[in-house]
Write a protein that holds these residues in place. Structure first.
Motif, mmCIF file in Angstrom:
data_model
loop_
_atom_site.group_PDB
_atom_site.id
_atom_site.type_symbol
_atom_site.label_atom_id
_atom_site.label_comp_id
_atom_site.label_asym_id
_atom_site.label_seq_id
_atom_site.Cartn_x
_atom_site.Cartn_y
_atom_site.Cartn_z
ATOM 1 N N GLU A 17 0.832 -1.199 0.000
ATOM 2 C CA GLU A 17 0.000 0.000 0.000
ATOM 3 C C GLU A 17 0.869 1.252 0.000
ATOM 4 O O GLU A 17 0.608 2.199 -0.751
ATOM 5 N N GLN A 18 1.904 1.246 0.826
ATOM 6 C CA GLN A 18 2.811 2.393 0.872
ATOM 7 C C GLN A 18 3.506 2.576 -0.475
ATOM 8 O O GLN A 18 3.701 3.709 -0.928
ATOM 9 N N LEU A 21 1.119 4.282 -2.966
ATOM 10 C CA LEU A 21 0.993 5.713 -2.665
ATOM 11 C C LEU A 21 2.279 6.460 -2.990
ATOM 12 O O LEU A 21 2.238 7.592 -3.491
ATOM 13 N N VAL A 24 2.457 7.015 -6.695
ATOM 14 C CA VAL A 24 1.533 8.082 -7.082
ATOM 15 C C VAL A 24 2.163 9.444 -6.799
ATOM 16 O O VAL A 24 2.084 10.363 -7.618
ATOM 17 N N CYS A 35 -4.557 4.082 -11.207
ATOM 18 C CA CYS A 35 -5.049 3.513 -9.945
ATOM 19 C C CYS A 35 -6.569 3.589 -9.863
ATOM 20 O O CYS A 35 -7.219 2.625 -9.455
ATOM 21 N N ALA A 43 -10.957 3.819 -2.607
ATOM 22 C CA ALA A 43 -10.031 3.772 -1.471
ATOM 23 C C ALA A 43 -10.217 2.524 -0.619
ATOM 24 O O ALA A 43 -9.335 2.163 0.157
ATOM 25 N N PHE A 46 -7.556 -0.244 0.043
ATOM 26 C CA PHE A 46 -6.515 -0.092 1.053
ATOM 27 C C PHE A 46 -7.034 -0.569 2.398
ATOM 28 O O PHE A 46 -8.121 -0.185 2.827
ATOM 29 N N HIS A 51 -4.126 5.055 4.704
ATOM 30 C CA HIS A 51 -3.895 4.968 3.268
ATOM 31 C C HIS A 51 -5.169 5.271 2.488
ATOM 32 O O HIS A 51 -5.116 5.872 1.414
ATOM 33 N N ILE A 54 -5.400 9.063 2.482
ATOM 34 C CA ILE A 54 -4.403 9.638 1.582
ATOM 35 C C ILE A 54 -4.832 9.437 0.136
ATOM 36 O O ILE A 54 -4.805 10.376 -0.669
ATOM 37 N N PHE A 55 -5.270 8.220 -0.211
ATOM 38 C CA PHE A 55 -5.678 7.944 -1.590
ATOM 39 C C PHE A 55 -6.891 8.787 -1.987
ATOM 40 O O PHE A 55 -6.921 9.364 -3.072
ATOM 41 N N LEU A 58 -5.679 12.235 -2.696
ATOM 42 C CA LEU A 58 -4.961 12.304 -3.965
ATOM 43 C C LEU A 58 -5.928 12.312 -5.147
ATOM 44 O O LEU A 58 -5.749 13.065 -6.108
ATOM 45 N N LEU A 95 6.710 8.141 2.108
ATOM 46 C CA LEU A 95 6.013 7.295 1.132
ATOM 47 C C LEU A 95 6.756 7.135 -0.193
ATOM 48 O O LEU A 95 6.857 6.007 -0.697
#
Length: 104
Positions: A17-18, A21, A24, A35, A43, A46, A51, A54-55, A58, A95
């Protein structure tokens, strides 16, 4: 912080997962759209709630055609009062270093 609806039987790879990200953040123009296309569940793919946040952020930035990098992501999360919830600036800055690299 795991997603409350997931079971222990699901294979969990936080480093994967990291890595997603991180990729990205290193190449948002190439990676965010791909993605979104591949992660039909959004999301929810994740496991880690940090995460997911964060996703989601983004994707919001991508959809708004905003510049995406660690600094702009950090500011967006700060504006949403979620920066510390995802691990703070240090976590976001780490990340991109989690991207998979070919062996040397």
């Amino acid at each position: 912080m795991p997603h409350p609806g997931w079971t222990a039987s699901r294979r969990i790879r936080p480093e994967a997962e990291q890595g997603v990200l991180g990729c990205v953040l290193l190449s948002p123009n190439d990676c965010v759209g791909e993605c979104v296309e591949k992660f039909k569940a959004g999301a929810e793919v994740f496991y880690d709630l940090r995460h997911q946040t964060i996703f989601e952020t983004l994707v919001e930035m991508y959809d708004a055609r905003e510049a995406i990098d660690v600094i702009t992501l950090q500011q967006r999360l700060k504006n949403k009062q979620r920066l510390e919830e995802v691990g703070g600036v240090a976590y976001l800055a780490a990340l991109p270093t989690r991207c998979p690299r070919p062996p040397t």
